[in-house]
Scaffold this motif. Structure first.
Motif, PDB file in Angstrom:
ATOM      1  N   THR A  51       6.657   3.259  30.552  1.00  0.00           N
ATOM      2  CA  THR A  51       7.379   1.995  30.438  1.00  0.00           C
ATOM      3  C   THR A  51       8.856   2.202  30.725  1.00  0.00           C
ATOM      4  O   THR A  51       9.379   3.330  30.677  1.00  0.00           O
ATOM      5  CB  THR A  51       7.228   1.402  29.034  1.00  0.00           C
ATOM      6  OG1 THR A  51       7.841   2.299  28.092  1.00  0.00           O
ATOM      7  CG2 THR A  51       5.766   1.190  28.678  1.00  0.00           C
ATOM      8  N   ARG A  67      15.503  -0.778  34.143  1.00  0.00           N
ATOM      9  CA  ARG A  67      14.690  -1.819  34.789  1.00  0.00           C
ATOM     10  C   ARG A  67      15.264  -2.169  36.156  1.00  0.00           C
ATOM     11  O   ARG A  67      14.517  -2.478  37.091  1.00  0.00           O
ATOM     12  CB  ARG A  67      14.610  -3.054  33.891  1.00  0.00           C
ATOM     13  CG  ARG A  67      13.558  -2.924  32.784  1.00  0.00           C
ATOM     14  CD  ARG A  67      13.280  -4.281  32.136  1.00  0.00           C
ATOM     15  NE  ARG A  67      14.448  -4.773  31.397  1.00  0.00           N
ATOM     16  CZ  ARG A  67      14.695  -4.508  30.127  1.00  0.00           C
ATOM     17  NH1 ARG A  67      13.853  -3.728  29.442  1.00  0.00           N
ATOM     18  NH2 ARG A  67      15.758  -4.993  29.526  1.00  0.00           N
ATOM     19  N   ILE A  81       3.384  -1.468  39.508  1.00  0.00           N
ATOM     20  CA  ILE A  81       3.288  -1.805  38.083  1.00  0.00           C
ATOM     21  C   ILE A  81       1.838  -2.097  37.724  1.00  0.00           C
ATOM     22  O   ILE A  81       1.104  -2.727  38.488  1.00  0.00           O
ATOM     23  CB  ILE A  81       4.136  -3.060  37.760  1.00  0.00           C
ATOM     24  CG1 ILE A  81       5.591  -2.827  38.181  1.00  0.00           C
ATOM     25  CG2 ILE A  81       4.059  -3.398  36.288  1.00  0.00           C
ATOM     26  CD1 ILE A  81       6.427  -4.100  38.107  1.00  0.00           C
ATOM     27  N   ARG A  82       1.457  -1.645  36.547  1.00  0.00           N
ATOM     28  CA  ARG A  82       0.184  -2.076  35.987  1.00  0.00           C
ATOM     29  C   ARG A  82       0.407  -2.362  34.504  1.00  0.00           C
ATOM     30  O   ARG A  82       1.307  -1.783  33.871  1.00  0.00           O
ATOM     31  CB  ARG A  82      -0.901  -1.020  36.181  1.00  0.00           C
ATOM     32  CG  ARG A  82      -0.893   0.095  35.168  1.00  0.00           C
ATOM     33  CD  ARG A  82      -2.051   1.047  35.377  1.00  0.00           C
ATOM     34  NE  ARG A  82      -2.174   1.981  34.274  1.00  0.00           N
ATOM     35  CZ  ARG A  82      -2.768   3.145  34.357  1.00  0.00           C
ATOM     36  NH1 ARG A  82      -3.280   3.540  35.514  1.00  0.00           N
ATOM     37  NH2 ARG A  82      -2.849   3.942  33.298  1.00  0.00           N
ATOM     38  N   GLU A  83      -0.374  -3.261  33.983  1.00  0.00           N
ATOM     39  CA  GLU A  83      -0.225  -3.617  32.571  1.00  0.00           C
ATOM     40  C   GLU A  83      -0.981  -2.630  31.704  1.00  0.00           C
ATOM     41  O   GLU A  83      -2.043  -2.124  32.085  1.00  0.00           O
ATOM     42  CB  GLU A  83      -0.729  -5.036  32.322  1.00  0.00           C
ATOM     43  CG  GLU A  83       0.141  -6.105  32.956  1.00  0.00           C
ATOM     44  CD  GLU A  83      -0.318  -7.499  32.568  1.00  0.00           C
ATOM     45  OE1 GLU A  83      -1.431  -7.621  32.020  1.00  0.00           O
ATOM     46  OE2 GLU A  83       0.429  -8.462  32.813  1.00  0.00           O
ATOM     47  N   SER A  84      -0.406  -2.343  30.544  1.00  0.00           N
ATOM     48  CA  SER A  84      -1.061  -1.423  29.622  1.00  0.00           C
ATOM     49  C   SER A  84      -2.336  -2.044  29.094  1.00  0.00           C
ATOM     50  O   SER A  84      -2.485  -3.273  29.035  1.00  0.00           O
ATOM     51  CB  SER A  84      -0.118  -1.086  28.466  1.00  0.00           C
ATOM     52  OG  SER A  84       0.176  -2.253  27.720  1.00  0.00           O
ATOM     53  N   LYS A  97       4.594  -3.262  30.646  1.00  0.00           N
ATOM     54  CA  LYS A  97       4.477  -2.893  32.052  1.00  0.00           C
ATOM     55  C   LYS A  97       4.607  -1.386  32.186  1.00  0.00           C
ATOM     56  O   LYS A  97       5.568  -0.792  31.698  1.00  0.00           O
ATOM     57  CB  LYS A  97       5.550  -3.590  32.885  1.00  0.00           C
ATOM     58  CG  LYS A  97       5.376  -5.093  32.987  1.00  0.00           C
ATOM     59  CD  LYS A  97       6.469  -5.694  33.864  1.00  0.00           C
ATOM     60  CE  LYS A  97       6.271  -7.201  34.002  1.00  0.00           C
ATOM     61  NZ  LYS A  97       7.341  -7.807  34.844  1.00  0.00           N
ATOM     62  N   PHE A  99       4.833   1.839  34.811  1.00  0.00           N
ATOM     63  CA  PHE A  99       5.288   2.131  36.175  1.00  0.00           C
ATOM     64  C   PHE A  99       4.705   3.449  36.660  1.00  0.00           C
ATOM     65  O   PHE A  99       4.656   4.447  35.923  1.00  0.00           O
ATOM     66  CB  PHE A  99       6.815   2.184  36.219  1.00  0.00           C
ATOM     67  CG  PHE A  99       7.463   0.846  35.960  1.00  0.00           C
ATOM     68  CD1 PHE A  99       7.791   0.004  37.008  1.00  0.00           C
ATOM     69  CD2 PHE A  99       7.717   0.432  34.661  1.00  0.00           C
ATOM     70  CE1 PHE A  99       8.379  -1.222  36.774  1.00  0.00           C
ATOM     71  CE2 PHE A  99       8.301  -0.797  34.409  1.00  0.00           C
ATOM     72  CZ  PHE A  99       8.635  -1.636  35.477  1.00  0.00           C
TER      73      PHE A  99
END
Length: 281
Positions: A51, A67, A81-84, A97, A99
């Motif tokens: 993150t 960021r 990006i992928r979501e946790s 998010k 990375f």
């Protein structure tokens, strides 16, 4: 607790300068920005998926500054990006998010592909001889042009085929172009993905030249290569086929001789030209 041991020298100064509302905000990227972005990218490489908060804590920077660099990496196609996962997440907030670097982003830190390829080809030459290198180079180029053979065959003139070949090479990563120069086309490859390998194994360039001649249907001449230190790989492609010109020349010479023979008197001796360039003596 922040892991300040991994923070770069002067990170606190860059952090202060990158805080929202600072005088540098919105300015063109500086050398300090470049160094910080490289540190952010390396942290994503080593810790990803990670993150923005995790990177900020590790580097001792503000989350806002991190960021900003992450957004730039994503915009440049160097990170994604992928979501946790929702599993184990507390609270009702949005997923964090995470990375990760893309292949382009990993290229920032170099690859050993060239060294590996050179080592592999040297081993192949030691085990099977130089002809094995040439066979490999020929097969590689045959596979490359095969995808574009139909489009090349549909082109009428040499100029059209040269442009189709340039477009095909560009799609293969060679950044190629073609333009008319004098009596032919000049095919330029402004990038060569295997230049470092070809510097040790010129068979790659030789096979490429032969493949160009085959698909273009005419003799070609390699004028320069990136592997030899030139700015681009440059190939001359004549408009007329060399074999056609060679075939027509004897016929023209024969007619000229026949015509000259008919105009001479049978009893006249052949004379040599004057050494001064005047009429025969």
């Amino acid at each position: 607790m922040k892991n300040v041991g991994t923070s770069p020298a002067g990170a606190a100064v860059e952090w202060a300068a990158e805080e929202p509302g600072s005088a540098r905000q919105g300015a063109a990227p500086s050398a300090g920005d470049g160094r910080t972005r490289q540190l952010v990218a390396r942290t994503v490489l080593e810790q990803g998926p990670v993150t923005a908060a995790g990177i900020a804590e590790r580097l001792g920077l503000s989350p806002a500054a991190v960021r900003r660099h992450l957004d730039a990496l994503v915009a440049d196609g160097e990170a994604w990006i992928r979501e946790s996962s929702s599993r184990g997440r507390r609270g009702r907030g949005r997923p964090a998010k995470l990375f990760l670097l893309t292949e382009s982003g990993r290229a920032r830190f170099g690859h050993a592909y060239d060294d590996l390829a050179v080592s592999a080809l040297r081993f192949l030459a030691e085990q099977s001889g130089e002809q094995a290198i040439r066979s490999f180079a020929e097969r590689r180029m045959a596979a490359l042009v095969e995808h574009h053979r139909e489009a090349l065959a549909a082109s009428g003139t040499v100029a059209e085929r040269a442009q189709v070949l340039a477009d095909a090479l560009t799609r293969e990563g060679y950044a190629a172009s073609a333009r008319t120069v004098g009596s032919g086309e000049q095919l330029c490859q402004h990038h060569c993905p295997v230049a470092h390998v070809a510097a040790d194994f010129p068979q790659l360039c030789e096979a490429e030249t032969e493949a160009f001649a085959e698909v273009l249907g005419t003799h070609v001449q390699r004028l320069a290569t990136i592997a030899n230190g030139d700015a681009a790989c440059t190939t001359h492609v004549p408009h007329a086929r060399s074999e056609d010109r060679t075939a027509s020349r004897p016929e023209t010479d024969h007619n000229a001789v026949a015509s000259g023979s008919a105009s001479r008197s049978p009893d006249r001796q052949d004379t040599a030209p004057s050494p001064h360039g005047g009429e025969p003596v």
